[in-house]
Design a protein around this motif. Structure first.
Motif, PDB file in Angstrom:
ATOM      1  N   PHE A 216     -16.386  46.240  38.572  1.00 23.54           N
ATOM      2  CA  PHE A 216     -17.588  45.421  38.689  1.00 23.54           C
ATOM      3  C   PHE A 216     -18.732  46.196  39.340  1.00 23.54           C
ATOM      4  O   PHE A 216     -19.897  45.900  39.088  1.00 23.54           O
ATOM      5  CB  PHE A 216     -17.283  44.124  39.445  1.00 23.54           C
ATOM      6  CG  PHE A 216     -16.436  43.184  38.636  1.00 23.54           C
ATOM      7  CD1 PHE A 216     -17.014  42.224  37.835  1.00 23.54           C
ATOM      8  CD2 PHE A 216     -15.050  43.279  38.653  1.00 23.54           C
ATOM      9  CE1 PHE A 216     -16.245  41.368  37.063  1.00 23.54           C
ATOM     10  CE2 PHE A 216     -14.264  42.429  37.889  1.00 23.54           C
ATOM     11  CZ  PHE A 216     -14.870  41.471  37.085  1.00 23.54           C
TER      12      PHE A 216
ATOM     13  N   ASP B 197     -16.649  46.335  29.841  1.00 23.06           N
ATOM     14  CA  ASP B 197     -16.241  44.976  30.195  1.00 23.06           C
ATOM     15  C   ASP B 197     -15.312  45.018  31.403  1.00 23.06           C
ATOM     16  O   ASP B 197     -14.164  45.453  31.293  1.00 23.06           O
ATOM     17  CB  ASP B 197     -15.539  44.319  29.007  1.00 23.06           C
ATOM     18  CG  ASP B 197     -15.337  42.831  29.200  1.00 23.06           C
ATOM     19  OD1 ASP B 197     -15.404  42.356  30.359  1.00 23.06           O
ATOM     20  OD2 ASP B 197     -15.098  42.141  28.198  1.00 23.06           O
ATOM     21  N   PRO B 198     -15.773  44.545  32.574  1.00 23.84           N
ATOM     22  CA  PRO B 198     -14.936  44.602  33.778  1.00 23.84           C
ATOM     23  C   PRO B 198     -13.768  43.624  33.747  1.00 23.84           C
ATOM     24  O   PRO B 198     -12.880  43.714  34.595  1.00 23.84           O
ATOM     25  CB  PRO B 198     -15.916  44.280  34.912  1.00 23.84           C
ATOM     26  CG  PRO B 198     -16.931  43.406  34.264  1.00 23.84           C
ATOM     27  CD  PRO B 198     -17.067  43.934  32.848  1.00 23.84           C
ATOM     28  N   TYR B 199     -13.768  42.711  32.774  1.00 23.76           N
ATOM     29  CA  TYR B 199     -12.609  41.825  32.607  1.00 23.76           C
ATOM     30  C   TYR B 199     -11.371  42.682  32.356  1.00 23.76           C
ATOM     31  O   TYR B 199     -10.273  42.345  32.790  1.00 23.76           O
ATOM     32  CB  TYR B 199     -12.856  40.871  31.432  1.00 23.76           C
ATOM     33  CG  TYR B 199     -11.789  39.813  31.275  1.00 23.76           C
ATOM     34  CD1 TYR B 199     -11.832  38.645  32.035  1.00 23.76           C
ATOM     35  CD2 TYR B 199     -10.748  39.973  30.362  1.00 23.76           C
ATOM     36  CE1 TYR B 199     -10.858  37.666  31.880  1.00 23.76           C
ATOM     37  CE2 TYR B 199      -9.773  39.000  30.201  1.00 23.76           C
ATOM     38  CZ  TYR B 199      -9.836  37.845  30.971  1.00 23.76           C
ATOM     39  OH  TYR B 199      -8.871  36.878  30.823  1.00 23.76           O
TER      40      TYR B 199
ATOM     41  N   CYS C 148     -18.333  37.605  32.912  1.00 25.22           N
ATOM     42  CA  CYS C 148     -18.435  38.855  33.678  1.00 25.22           C
ATOM     43  C   CYS C 148     -19.819  39.489  33.565  1.00 25.22           C
ATOM     44  O   CYS C 148     -20.633  39.385  34.469  1.00 25.22           O
ATOM     45  CB  CYS C 148     -17.379  39.871  33.221  1.00 25.22           C
ATOM     46  SG  CYS C 148     -15.668  39.390  33.516  1.00 25.22           S
ATOM     47  N   ARG C 149     -20.078  40.143  32.440  1.00 24.62           N
ATOM     48  CA  ARG C 149     -21.294  40.942  32.292  1.00 24.62           C
ATOM     49  C   ARG C 149     -22.561  40.111  32.141  1.00 24.62           C
ATOM     50  O   ARG C 149     -23.550  40.340  32.851  1.00 24.62           O
ATOM     51  CB  ARG C 149     -21.157  41.888  31.090  1.00 24.62           C
ATOM     52  CG  ARG C 149     -20.061  42.916  31.267  1.00 24.62           C
ATOM     53  CD  ARG C 149     -19.785  43.691  29.998  1.00 24.62           C
ATOM     54  NE  ARG C 149     -19.218  42.806  28.983  1.00 24.62           N
ATOM     55  CZ  ARG C 149     -19.001  43.161  27.725  1.00 24.62           C
ATOM     56  NH1 ARG C 149     -19.327  44.369  27.315  1.00 24.62           N
ATOM     57  NH2 ARG C 149     -18.474  42.311  26.868  1.00 24.62           N
TER      58      ARG C 149
ATOM     59  N   MET D  89     -23.583  38.221  35.271  1.00 19.59           N
ATOM     60  CA  MET D  89     -24.080  39.151  36.285  1.00 19.59           C
ATOM     61  C   MET D  89     -25.511  39.565  35.941  1.00 19.59           C
ATOM     62  O   MET D  89     -26.391  39.560  36.811  1.00 19.59           O
ATOM     63  CB  MET D  89     -23.191  40.390  36.394  1.00 19.59           C
ATOM     64  CG  MET D  89     -23.636  41.324  37.524  1.00 19.59           C
ATOM     65  SD  MET D  89     -22.681  42.861  37.650  1.00 19.59           S
ATOM     66  CE  MET D  89     -21.092  42.261  38.207  1.00 19.59           C
TER      67      MET D  89
ATOM     68  N   CYS E 192     -22.532  38.330  26.299  1.00 19.14           N
ATOM     69  CA  CYS E 192     -21.333  39.173  26.244  1.00 19.14           C
ATOM     70  C   CYS E 192     -20.246  38.385  25.523  1.00 19.14           C
ATOM     71  O   CYS E 192     -20.527  37.373  24.898  1.00 19.14           O
ATOM     72  CB  CYS E 192     -20.904  39.657  27.630  1.00 19.14           C
ATOM     73  SG  CYS E 192     -20.268  38.383  28.740  1.00 19.14           S
TER      74      CYS E 192
ATOM     75  N   PRO F 181     -18.646  32.043  36.763  1.00 21.47           N
ATOM     76  CA  PRO F 181     -18.454  33.476  36.546  1.00 21.47           C
ATOM     77  C   PRO F 181     -17.107  33.948  37.111  1.00 21.47           C
ATOM     78  O   PRO F 181     -16.561  33.347  38.038  1.00 21.47           O
ATOM     79  CB  PRO F 181     -19.625  34.114  37.298  1.00 21.47           C
ATOM     80  CG  PRO F 181     -20.681  33.057  37.302  1.00 21.47           C
ATOM     81  CD  PRO F 181     -19.924  31.760  37.433  1.00 21.47           C
ATOM     82  N   HIS F 182     -16.612  35.037  36.562  1.00 25.46           N
ATOM     83  CA  HIS F 182     -15.367  35.667  36.996  1.00 25.46           C
ATOM     84  C   HIS F 182     -15.428  35.963  38.492  1.00 25.46           C
ATOM     85  O   HIS F 182     -16.485  36.276  39.030  1.00 25.46           O
ATOM     86  CB  HIS F 182     -15.190  36.971  36.200  1.00 25.46           C
ATOM     87  CG  HIS F 182     -13.901  37.671  36.419  1.00 25.46           C
ATOM     88  ND1 HIS F 182     -13.655  38.431  37.539  1.00 25.46           N
ATOM     89  CD2 HIS F 182     -12.785  37.739  35.658  1.00 25.46           C
ATOM     90  CE1 HIS F 182     -12.438  38.944  37.451  1.00 25.46           C
ATOM     91  NE2 HIS F 182     -11.891  38.542  36.311  1.00 25.46           N
TER      92      HIS F 182
ATOM     93  N   GLY G 121     -14.613  38.518  40.128  1.00 28.13           N
ATOM     94  CA  GLY G 121     -15.153  39.853  40.388  1.00 28.13           C
ATOM     95  C   GLY G 121     -16.670  39.871  40.341  1.00 28.13           C
ATOM     96  O   GLY G 121     -17.322  40.535  41.151  1.00 28.13           O
ATOM     97  N   THR G 122     -17.248  39.142  39.400  1.00 27.69           N
ATOM     98  CA  THR G 122     -18.706  39.015  39.312  1.00 27.69           C
ATOM     99  C   THR G 122     -19.228  38.259  40.526  1.00 27.69           C
ATOM    100  O   THR G 122     -20.201  38.673  41.152  1.00 27.69           O
ATOM    101  CB  THR G 122     -19.109  38.297  38.007  1.00 27.69           C
ATOM    102  OG1 THR G 122     -18.758  39.134  36.900  1.00 27.69           O
ATOM    103  CG2 THR G 122     -20.588  37.981  37.966  1.00 27.69           C
TER     104      THR G 122
END
Length: 156
Positions: A132, A125-127, A13-14, A17, A8, A51-52, A54-55
């Protein structure tokens, strides 16, 4: 050994995950001696970062490990070291193809093509969206399809 690289933009994030979820599926299928998984970003902003959050939270909620995962940028040797490079969106795919030496063996696949491009051509992109859960749903379905494809093409 079949090697898969998820890519990504920033690798926080993606793609991490997808790496974690796919690695979990590979382990549960008893194929960790036959399939290797990694992730990378096209950009260099998050090299060395975990990782972020959220991830991490989503993976914690579903009980999938991301231990030891750190962001890295895609490298030229990835195109010969990996069999599959999975781009999380169209922009990532274009960037990967621009970087790729045509002598590389890697097959570049846009992630959503594993799901027949529904509901869109890109994993959001959940950023930017913060969603998420939606990304996990797509990643879960897409990695299942990828695992079946690899089993059918290489391990039967």
């Amino acid at each position: 050994m079949i090697k898969v690289l998820f890519v990504c933009l920033g690798n926080i994030c993606r793609s991490p995950m997808a790496e974690a979820v796919f690695r979990d599926k590979v382990q549960h299928a008893g194929l960790n001696q036959k399939i290797e998984v990694d992730s990378a970003g096209t950009g260099d902003w998050h090299i060395g970062h975990p990782p972020h959050e959220g991830t991490r939270k989503k993976l914690d909620d579903i009980g999938i490990s991301y231990e030891g995962m750190k962001g890295r940028q895609i490298r030229s040797e990835d195109f010969t070291d990996f069999d599959y490079i999975i781009a999380m969106d169209e922009s990532n795919q274009r960037d990967i193809e621009d970087l790729m030496d045509r002598s590389g063996q890697a097959k570049v696949i846009r992630f959503m093509s594993l799901l027949n491009d529904e509901p869109s051509k890109s994993v959001p992109d959940p950023y930017y969206t913060g969603n998420f859960d939606e990304v996990y749903e797509l990643v879960n379905k897409g990695t299942e399809a990828l695992l079946q494809m690899i089993i059918n093409e290489h391990l039967k």
